[in-house]
Motif scaffolding. Sequence first.
Motif, mmCIF file in Angstrom:
data_model
loop_
_atom_site.group_PDB
_atom_site.id
_atom_site.type_symbol
_atom_site.label_atom_id
_atom_site.label_comp_id
_atom_site.label_asym_id
_atom_site.label_seq_id
_atom_site.Cartn_x
_atom_site.Cartn_y
_atom_site.Cartn_z
ATOM 1 N N ASN A 21 2.865 7.155 2.566
ATOM 2 C CA ASN A 21 2.479 5.875 2.210
ATOM 3 C C ASN A 21 2.000 5.400 3.884
ATOM 4 O O ASN A 21 1.046 4.197 4.161
ATOM 5 N N PHE A 22 2.728 6.361 5.148
ATOM 6 C CA PHE A 22 2.371 6.180 6.499
ATOM 7 C C PHE A 22 0.754 6.772 6.892
ATOM 8 O O PHE A 22 0.606 5.812 7.202
ATOM 9 N N VAL A 23 0.666 7.741 6.100
ATOM 10 C CA VAL A 23 -0.864 7.680 6.490
ATOM 11 C C VAL A 23 -1.600 7.029 5.757
ATOM 12 O O VAL A 23 -2.872 6.354 6.474
ATOM 13 N N GLY A 24 -1.471 6.722 4.404
ATOM 14 C CA GLY A 24 -2.006 5.659 3.660
ATOM 15 C C GLY A 24 -2.667 4.154 4.524
ATOM 16 O O GLY A 24 -3.370 3.878 4.419
ATOM 17 N N ASN A 25 -1.127 3.953 4.871
ATOM 18 C CA ASN A 25 -1.529 2.883 5.844
ATOM 19 C C ASN A 25 -2.108 2.482 7.027
ATOM 20 O O ASN A 25 -3.053 1.955 7.783
ATOM 21 N N ALA A 26 -2.018 4.139 7.739
ATOM 22 C CA ALA A 26 -2.481 4.712 9.184
ATOM 23 C C ALA A 26 -4.653 4.383 8.456
ATOM 24 O O ALA A 26 -4.935 3.639 9.332
ATOM 25 N N VAL A 27 -4.803 4.670 7.628
ATOM 26 C CA VAL A 27 -6.008 5.504 7.225
ATOM 27 C C VAL A 27 -6.130 3.721 6.704
ATOM 28 O O VAL A 27 -8.159 3.301 7.661
ATOM 29 N N ALA A 28 -6.178 2.527 5.888
ATOM 30 C CA ALA A 28 -6.351 2.051 5.850
ATOM 31 C C ALA A 28 -6.556 0.543 7.320
ATOM 32 O O ALA A 28 -7.389 0.205 7.321
ATOM 33 N N THR A 29 -5.419 0.890 8.312
ATOM 34 C CA THR A 29 -5.926 -0.110 9.241
ATOM 35 C C THR A 29 -7.480 0.289 9.961
ATOM 36 O O THR A 29 -7.652 -0.808 10.748
ATOM 37 N N VAL A 30 -7.283 1.274 9.899
ATOM 38 C CA VAL A 30 -8.501 2.053 10.618
ATOM 39 C C VAL A 30 -9.705 1.261 9.620
ATOM 40 O O VAL A 30 -11.344 0.702 10.058
ATOM 41 N N VAL A 31 -9.964 1.562 8.418
ATOM 42 C CA VAL A 31 -10.826 1.077 7.455
ATOM 43 C C VAL A 31 -11.058 -0.077 7.743
ATOM 44 O O VAL A 31 -12.307 -1.124 7.907
ATOM 45 N N VAL A 32 -10.030 -0.892 7.551
ATOM 46 C CA VAL A 32 -10.445 -2.262 7.824
ATOM 47 C C VAL A 32 -10.800 -3.143 9.197
ATOM 48 O O VAL A 32 -11.732 -3.912 9.224
ATOM 49 N N SER A 33 -10.909 -2.432 10.019
ATOM 50 C CA SER A 33 -11.201 -2.737 11.471
ATOM 51 C C SER A 33 -12.777 -2.216 11.128
ATOM 52 O O SER A 33 -13.264 -2.751 12.006
ATOM 53 N N HIS A 34 -12.461 -1.401 10.702
ATOM 54 C CA HIS A 34 -14.554 -1.029 10.665
ATOM 55 C C HIS A 34 -15.222 -1.946 9.671
ATOM 56 O O HIS A 34 -16.287 -1.849 10.312
ATOM 57 N N TRP A 35 -14.893 -2.784 8.823
ATOM 58 C CA TRP A 35 -15.407 -3.358 7.317
ATOM 59 C C TRP A 35 -15.218 -4.889 8.376
ATOM 60 O O TRP A 35 -16.267 -5.119 8.232
ATOM 61 N N GLU A 36 -14.343 -4.792 9.103
ATOM 62 C CA GLU A 36 -14.474 -6.360 9.917
ATOM 63 C C GLU A 36 -15.422 -6.440 11.020
ATOM 64 O O GLU A 36 -15.360 -7.234 12.129
ATOM 65 N N GLY A 37 -15.158 -5.030 11.893
ATOM 66 C CA GLY A 37 -16.653 -5.052 12.847
ATOM 67 C C GLY A 37 -15.795 -5.270 14.161
ATOM 68 O O GLY A 37 -15.788 -5.896 15.458
ATOM 69 N N ALA A 38 -14.606 -4.339 13.238
ATOM 70 C CA ALA A 38 -12.875 -5.344 15.019
ATOM 71 C C ALA A 38 -12.426 -3.483 15.828
ATOM 72 O O ALA A 38 -11.611 -3.093 15.507
ATOM 73 N N LEU A 39 -13.494 -2.888 15.158
ATOM 74 C CA LEU A 39 -12.793 -1.304 15.477
ATOM 75 C C LEU A 39 -13.756 -1.170 17.032
ATOM 76 O O LEU A 39 -14.911 -0.900 16.744
ATOM 77 N N ASN A 54 0.477 -0.975 0.265
ATOM 78 C CA ASN A 54 -0.119 -0.143 -0.204
ATOM 79 C C ASN A 54 0.597 0.844 0.005
ATOM 80 O O ASN A 54 1.309 2.111 1.034
ATOM 81 N N LEU A 55 1.752 1.474 -0.920
ATOM 82 C CA LEU A 55 2.345 2.336 -1.492
ATOM 83 C C LEU A 55 1.683 3.381 -1.954
ATOM 84 O O LEU A 55 2.340 3.946 -3.142
ATOM 85 N N ASP A 56 1.172 4.401 -0.826
ATOM 86 C CA ASP A 56 0.249 5.668 -2.129
ATOM 87 C C ASP A 56 0.955 6.091 -2.454
ATOM 88 O O ASP A 56 1.497 6.450 -3.973
ATOM 89 N N GLY A 57 1.742 6.931 -2.056
ATOM 90 C CA GLY A 57 2.873 8.360 -2.132
ATOM 91 C C GLY A 57 3.671 7.775 -3.208
ATOM 92 O O GLY A 57 4.520 8.653 -4.395
ATOM 93 N N THR A 58 4.521 6.660 -3.298
ATOM 94 C CA THR A 58 6.118 6.400 -4.596
ATOM 95 C C THR A 58 4.653 5.820 -5.320
ATOM 96 O O THR A 58 5.262 6.036 -6.812
#
Length: 441
Positions: free
Chosen positions: A398-416, A312-316
């Motif tokens: 890249n760093f911000v993208g991975n932080a957002v991804a972690t919260v989003v996937v946790s939300h999708w998984e109902g694990a937030l 997940n290298l958005d900046g790159t």
Amino acid sequence: MQITPSPAAPPVRVPWYRQLYAQVILAIVLGAVLGHFAPAFAESLKPLGDAFIKLVKMIIAPVIFLTIVTGIAGMTHLRTVGRVFAKAMAYFLFFSTLALVVGMIVAHVVQPGAGMNVDPAALDPGAVEDYVQRSHELSLTGFLLDVIPKTLVSPLVGDNILQVLFVAVLFGISLALTGERGRPVLVFLEALTAPVFRLVHILMRAAPIGALGAIAFTIGKYGLAVLVNLAWLVGSFYLTALLFVVVILGAVARACGFSVFKLMRYLRAELLLVLGTSSSESALPSLMDKMEKAGCAKPVVGLVVPTGYSFNLDGTNIYMTLAALFIAQATNTELSLGHQIALLLVAMLSSKGAAGVTGAGFVTLAATLAVVPEVPVAGMALILGVDRFMSECRSLTNFVGNAVATVVVSHWEGALDRTRLDAALNGAAREPALATAVEPR
């Protein structure tokens, strides 16, 4: 079984000079001043930045291994592992591709290389020969084979994040299937997590020194003057990355019920550290720790963050298409729609193959241009001088993208845990001073 942190204590007011983000800001400013006014001395400070990054990399493998193994072994249903991984990969693939497209669109709109009229034959290919040579080592087959380590324990003494992830997932599943007989091992690993994360906080005390050394070297060696010549390219890249984070990632965050601005404020110390060291890996252990404290489930953090650092290298990705079209424009190279689509498809693959490669952005660009011969690889020499300055922006995005991804996937998984997330993002959760001992989780 998942370890639940003790309830957060009321915020503790501490002097500003004892807070990590304040110390890193001062270090970056001092490093920039030294680099500008005493460049020779500033260049000699490079070992400080290198040493800090090595210290952090030293602890990355144990942090990932312990987080993933204890998280997976505590799951009641192992099918959850596959579901989380599939959701994360779907997210990574979509937004990484979107980042490539955004970079390409901006290059067409802004035209950063138009009017330079550079003759490719006059460029020095030797300046980028090392990067081109390393790019030949990137292939999809080689990348996949490299994920499999030589032995079960070799990833723990290496620096390949994907190998650590691979072994940790397998061991976690094995430990979960062992049942009650594996219980003592799980208890031991959960207990071992506490001193390992305490060590992370101890190492982070050296963050200001590392940031000072890294930024001083960058300014001292390359100088601010090099930015003037290619300011249009650098400015276009920074603006594009900012818009990607604010508009696209901001919209995703809003759809999932949180603010990307508050998330960045919560991670401000880590963002400053990434800025100072020009390496998102320098804040990886701290990111995993903070995302758990912000209410993201431990298994999700363990799977999404390390995987995101490779996929997940958005900046790159923004940099790759923007830089490739900049070189084409600067050298008056005409690219048809077919050539640009080919460039996009090759970049999608090469960006995954560069996981864990030092200077991944520049190496991946070399690999992409080598497969799309219409754009002269020697044109990379045009941006070699400012690549270091763009590296900071790549790492931050890249760093911000991975932080957002972690919260989003946790939300999708109902694990937030929304309560803990709101407390963290609104500043209600305790954030200790750098010199204060941190309670183990």
